[in-house]
Design an enzyme around this catalytic site. Structure first.
Site, PDB file in Angstrom:
ATOM      1  N   SER A   1       3.261  64.416  97.179  1.00  0.00           N
ATOM      2  CA  SER A   1       3.573  65.290  98.320  1.00  0.00           C
ATOM      3  C   SER A   1       2.357  66.130  98.689  1.00  0.00           C
ATOM      4  CB  SER A   1       4.741  66.216  97.984  1.00  0.00           C
ATOM      5  OG  SER A   1       4.814  67.224  98.982  1.00  0.00           O
TER       6      SER A   1
ATOM      7  N   HIS B   1       3.898  61.298 100.253  1.00  0.00           N
ATOM      8  CA  HIS B   1       5.123  61.959 100.706  1.00  0.00           C
ATOM      9  C   HIS B   1       4.771  63.030 101.734  1.00  0.00           C
ATOM     10  CE1 HIS B   1       9.362  63.147 100.125  1.00  0.00           C
ATOM     11  NE2 HIS B   1       8.940  64.410 100.213  1.00  0.00           N
TER      12      HIS B   1
ATOM     13  N   ASP C   1       6.143  65.982 104.031  1.00  0.00           N
ATOM     14  CA  ASP C   1       7.242  66.936 104.181  1.00  0.00           C
ATOM     15  C   ASP C   1       7.200  67.602 105.548  1.00  0.00           C
ATOM     16  OD1 ASP C   1       8.699  66.895 101.678  1.00  0.00           O
ATOM     17  OD2 ASP C   1       6.847  67.620 100.758  1.00  0.00           O
TER      18      ASP C   1
ATOM     19  N   MET D   1       8.854  70.043 108.087  1.00  0.00           N
ATOM     20  CA  MET D   1       9.800  71.179 108.126  1.00  0.00           C
ATOM     21  C   MET D   1       9.688  71.883 109.470  1.00  0.00           C
ATOM     22  SD  MET D   1       9.200  72.845 104.371  1.00  0.00           S
ATOM     23  CE  MET D   1       8.992  71.811 102.912  1.00  0.00           C
TER      24      MET D   1
ATOM     25  N   HIS E   1       9.635  62.621 104.956  1.00  0.00           N
ATOM     26  CA  HIS E   1      10.854  63.352 104.623  1.00  0.00           C
ATOM     27  C   HIS E   1      11.093  64.391 105.719  1.00  0.00           C
ATOM     28  CE1 HIS E   1      12.816  66.349 101.533  1.00  0.00           C
ATOM     29  NE2 HIS E   1      13.685  65.897 102.416  1.00  0.00           N
TER      30      HIS E   1
ATOM     31  N   MET F   1      12.811  67.288 107.123  1.00  0.00           N
ATOM     32  CA  MET F   1      13.676  68.441 106.867  1.00  0.00           C
ATOM     33  C   MET F   1      13.774  69.218 108.175  1.00  0.00           C
ATOM     34  SD  MET F   1      12.125  69.388 103.159  1.00  0.00           S
ATOM     35  CE  MET F   1      10.652  68.453 103.563  1.00  0.00           C
TER      36      MET F   1
ATOM     37  N   MET G   1      17.566  65.875  96.512  1.00  0.00           N
ATOM     38  CA  MET G   1      16.752  67.100  96.438  1.00  0.00           C
ATOM     39  C   MET G   1      17.110  67.811  95.146  1.00  0.00           C
ATOM     40  SD  MET G   1      14.695  67.150  98.906  1.00  0.00           S
ATOM     41  CE  MET G   1      13.960  68.692  98.353  1.00  0.00           C
TER      42      MET G   1
ATOM     43  N   PHE H   1      10.146  74.732 100.144  1.00  0.00           N
ATOM     44  CA  PHE H   1       8.921  75.237  99.514  1.00  0.00           C
ATOM     45  C   PHE H   1       8.509  74.389  98.308  1.00  0.00           C
ATOM     46  CE2 PHE H   1      11.270  78.614 101.536  1.00  0.00           C
ATOM     47  CZ  PHE H   1      10.315  79.151 102.380  1.00  0.00           C
TER      48      PHE H   1
ATOM     49  N   ASP I   1      13.082  64.813  94.376  1.00  0.00           N
ATOM     50  CA  ASP I   1      12.085  65.633  95.053  1.00  0.00           C
ATOM     51  C   ASP I   1      12.280  67.112  94.732  1.00  0.00           C
ATOM     52  OD1 ASP I   1      10.230  66.675  96.820  1.00  0.00           O
ATOM     53  OD2 ASP I   1      11.243  65.990  98.630  1.00  0.00           O
ATOM     54  N   GLY I   2      11.252  67.689  94.102  1.00  0.00           N
ATOM     55  CA  GLY I   2      11.268  69.116  93.800  1.00  0.00           C
ATOM     56  C   GLY I   2      11.215  69.377  92.315  1.00  0.00           C
TER      57      GLY I   2
ATOM     58  N   GLY J   1       4.400  67.279  94.091  1.00  0.00           N
ATOM     59  CA  GLY J   1       3.378  67.943  94.891  1.00  0.00           C
ATOM     60  C   GLY J   1       2.540  68.883  94.061  1.00  0.00           C
TER      61      GLY J   1
HETATM   62  C1  DX5 Z   1      10.399  70.632  99.068  1.00  0.00           C
HETATM   63  C2  DX5 Z   1       9.708  69.381  99.517  1.00  0.00           C
HETATM   64  C3  DX5 Z   1       9.029  68.718  98.398  1.00  0.00           C
HETATM   65  C4  DX5 Z   1       7.965  69.495  97.748  1.00  0.00           C
HETATM   66  C5  DX5 Z   1       7.944  69.119  96.299  1.00  0.00           C
HETATM   67  O1  DX5 Z   1      11.126  71.162 100.078  1.00  0.00           O
HETATM   68  O2  DX5 Z   1      10.630  68.472 100.067  1.00  0.00           O
HETATM   69  O3  DX5 Z   1       8.580  67.415  98.717  1.00  0.00           O
HETATM   70  O4  DX5 Z   1       6.690  69.286  98.302  1.00  0.00           O
HETATM   71  O5  DX5 Z   1       7.103  69.981  95.732  1.00  0.00           O
HETATM   72  P1  DX5 Z   1       6.918  70.240  94.189  1.00  0.00           P
HETATM   73  O6  DX5 Z   1       6.574  68.940  93.566  1.00  0.00           O
HETATM   74  O7  DX5 Z   1       5.797  71.197  94.219  1.00  0.00           O
HETATM   75  O8  DX5 Z   1       8.175  70.836  93.668  1.00  0.00           O
HETATM   76 ZN    ZN Z   2       9.992  66.234 100.266  1.00  0.00          ZN
END
Ligand code: DX5
Ligand code: ZN
Length: 214
Positions: free
Chosen positions: A6, A31, A33, A35, A64, A66, A135, A141, A173-174, A195
């Site tokens: 990510s 990946h 993200d 948002m 992804h 969001m 998730m 974040f 993810d997360g 990430g």
């Molecule tokens: C969160 C995102 C993730 C995020 C994961 O809302 O969808 O993809 O980047 O981050 P880490 O690996 O830092 O938890």
């Molecule tokens: Zn994500």
């Protein structure tokens, strides 16, 4: 094991180099993200940024979304070069239509569930998707800790996927890092988004290799 890096935690001032670095370090997917500050309380980047890095790696672009009203924007992310587009169950009341549309354009389609959304909502859509994204944190974040109930949730999704007899990716993810990845894989994850763990590491390859060592 698929590792999807990510880039949310990368250094945006040198995005091209960061993408090339995780490519070289062995990430399978990139990946992305997206948002919108509406579906989640944060804004990241849009399709033009995705397009700007598309020519700098051949890796799978794992997008992804969001965002609210994802159906309105899927064309932009298809045209930007996404290979997989995942939308949130909570964001689209016509999920089947949007999933089918994405696939009709030759792009793989995924559905994602927030931590408080039960696995049971997948019942009528799972046979149509290429990927389920669980998730493991509340989206918005990077660098958050996994919501503890996520492990049993992943196991439930694994069972559901098994019953379809289809080859559906189970992505998490997360909060995926060297301390959590094994338990997620044991529960049934087949694709790990990471990430903060990768981009904070001194050596991206060492971090990615670790996630691939089970
Ligand atoms: C969160 C995102 C993730 C995020 C994961 O809302 O969808 O993809 O980047 O981050 P880490 O690996 O830092 O938890
Ligand atoms: Zn994500």
């Amino acid at each position: 094991m698929i590792v999807s890096a990510s880039i949310l935690s990368s250094d945006f001032s040198k995005l091209k180099e960061e993408v090339q670095a995780v490519d070289l370090a062995g990430a399978d997917w990139v990946h992305l993200d997206i948002m919108d500050g509406h579906f989640v309380p944060n804004i990241t980047y849009g399709a033009s940024v995705v397009k700007s890095i598309r020519n700098h790696t051949k890796k799978i672009f794992d997008t992804h979304l969001m965002i609210s009203n994802p159906s309105q924007y899927v064309d932009d992310f298809i045209n930007a070069g996404s290979d997989i587009i995942t939308i949130h169950y909570e964001a689209d009341i016509h999920l089947h239509r949007t999933i089918s549309y994405i696939q009709s354009k030759g792009v793989k389609a995924g559905v994602s569930l927030n931590p408080a959304t039960p696995v049971s909502v997948l019942e009528e859509i799972i046979n149509y998707v290429d990927l389920v994204l669980v998730m493991t944190v509340n989206p918005g974040f990077p660098a958050q800790s996994i919501v503890p109930s996520s492990y049993s949730k992943v196991a439930k999704v694994r069972e559901m996927i098994k019953s379809t007899k289809k080859d559906i990716y189970l992505e998490v993810d997360g909060g995926v890092n060297d301390k959590t990845y094994k338990e997620l894989i044991s529960a049934g994850a087949t694709a790990l988004v990471s990430g903060n763990y990768i981009f904070q590491a001194e050596n991206y390859k060492t971090a990615i290799d670790k996630l691939k060592t089970y």
